[in-house]
Design a protein around this motif. Structure first.
Motif, PDB file in Angstrom:
ATOM      1  N   GLU A   4       0.958  -1.593  -0.127  1.00 18.08           N
ATOM      2  CA  GLU A   4       0.241   0.203  -0.350  1.00 18.08           C
ATOM      3  C   GLU A   4       0.809   1.299   0.331  1.00 18.08           C
ATOM      4  OE1 GLU A   4      -3.091   0.132   2.863  1.00 18.08           O
ATOM      5  OE2 GLU A   4      -3.713  -1.739   2.759  1.00 18.08           O
ATOM      6  N   HIS A  63       1.260   4.946   1.125  1.00 21.22           N
ATOM      7  CA  HIS A  63      -0.005   6.818   1.510  1.00 21.22           C
ATOM      8  C   HIS A  63       0.990   7.533   1.887  1.00 21.22           C
ATOM      9  CE1 HIS A  63      -1.733   3.734   3.789  1.00 21.22           C
ATOM     10  NE2 HIS A  63      -0.551   2.695   3.829  1.00 21.22           N
ATOM     11  N   HIS A 112      -3.258   5.629  -0.741  1.00 16.09           N
ATOM     12  CA  HIS A 112      -4.161   6.352   0.011  1.00 16.09           C
ATOM     13  C   HIS A 112      -3.254   8.182   0.214  1.00 16.09           C
ATOM     14  CE1 HIS A 112      -5.942   2.806   1.651  1.00 16.09           C
ATOM     15  NE2 HIS A 112      -4.613   2.008   1.382  1.00 16.09           N
TER      16      HIS A 112
END
Length: 333
Positions: free
Chosen positions: A46, A48, A99
């Protein structure tokens, strides 16, 4: 023409799960975000992306209008839109879970707190080119603070457009080692960030008290014998370190240069055609957590390559640092 078989690289480090990229949305931000997106894509991690609206202007605004005012919310909303547009360009067609996070406050404090919340294993920050010929790369206060205060590896990405190679296209990574605890951590993280890259283990060697020996009138033949011993000892320890980390003979190359590591590391990376330099946050003689080692500071200031700075406590592996079984007396690192 038949292409040579690709060397098999033994990989025994954990994959990245979470990468945090701190960006100020200035020139070159998309390039740095792209580097973070590539890493996240390769590791299926992921990503960020964090932008912090802060500084004295935000402090003044809050003093006048109070926190969470309409004006502050408008600024944060505008920044959110800019960050999302930059991320869309950076991610392109890569499959990355992204994100976009916009925060307000002290930049370094907010980035460190965000990294803790999302359990980021790696931070990515940009470095701006400098117009000062005495220091070609200006890191900026945020990168400096993250490097000094953080306890996670920090990848300092140069905000210039380039195609970063992958394991399929010949990535080469130079790892600076001095046989301290930081060396083991640096090599472990080099293999985590670039698990299929060819590793160049670089060590600057010297003869202990060489000048004093010459001044004391020690014969040249004796000093030459010490030189041969020091070189052989350093080479032996490089082989032991590579073996301890599961590097086969085709997966790494030794780089032994006589002299000061502060002055030789950046040049050795260029000579070896490397794309990334990995250095420990400190060196063999670290004194306190707030200081960066001299080699690290010099490489960050002088190299145009990406630089991964690794604190020893961030090692993803618990492999002990090997010692050569035939360590000559008085020549231990």
């Amino acid at each position: 023409m038949t292409r040579p078989a690709k060397p098999t690289v033994s990989v025994h480090t954990m994959p990245l799960r979470s990468v945090l990229c701190a960006t100020d949305l200035s020139d070159g931000a998309v390039v740095v975000l792209g580097r973070a997106a590539q890493l996240a894509h390769e590791h299926q991690a992921e990503l960020h992306a964090v932008h912090v609206v802060g500084g004295t202007s935000m402090d003044a605004l809050r003093q006048w209008l109070g926190a969470a005012s309409t004006a502050e919310l408008a600024l944060l909303g505008q920044a959110q839109g800019e960050l999302q547009r930059a991320m869309a360009l950076a991610v392109s067609d890569r499959k990355v879970r992204v994100h976009a996070i916009v925060l307000a406050g002290s930049v370094a404090d907010q980035v460190i707190a965000a990294a803790h919340r999302v359990d980021a294993e790696l931070l990515v920050v940009g470095a701006r080119p400098s117009t000062n010929p005495l220091r070609r790369v200006a890191l900026g206060s945020t990168a400096d603070r993250l490097l000094r205060r953080g306890h996670r590896p920090v990848l300092v990405a140069r905000g210039v457009a380039q195609k970063w190679p992958t394991g399929e296209s010949g990535e080469r990574v130079l790892v600076a080692v001095d046989f301290s605890a930081w060396s083991a951590a640096s090599l472990a993280w080099a293999r985590t960030v670039a698990p299929h890259a060819h590793i160049v283990l670089h060590h600057a060697w010297s003869v202990p008290f060489e000048e004093k020996l010459r001044f004391a009138g020690v014969e040249r033949a004796t000093v030459h014998s010490y030189e041969n011993t020091a070189y052989a000892h350093a080479l032996s320890r490089l082989h032991a370190l590579a073996s301890a980390h599961g590097l086969g003979p085709n997966a790494w190359t030794p780089s032994l240069v006589r002299g000061d590591a502060t002055l030789t590391t950046a040049q050795a990376a260029l000579d070896a055609d490397c794309h990334l330099i990995v250095v420990g946050k400190h060196g063999l003689h670290a004194t306190q957590d707030l200081l960066l080692g001299s080699v690290t500071r010099y490489v960050l200031g002088e190299s145009d390559l990406d630089v991964l700075v690794v604190p020893t406590e961030a090692s993803p592996a618990s492999t002990p640092l090997p010692r050569s079984p035939d360590t000559p007396h008085g020549l231990a690192g």
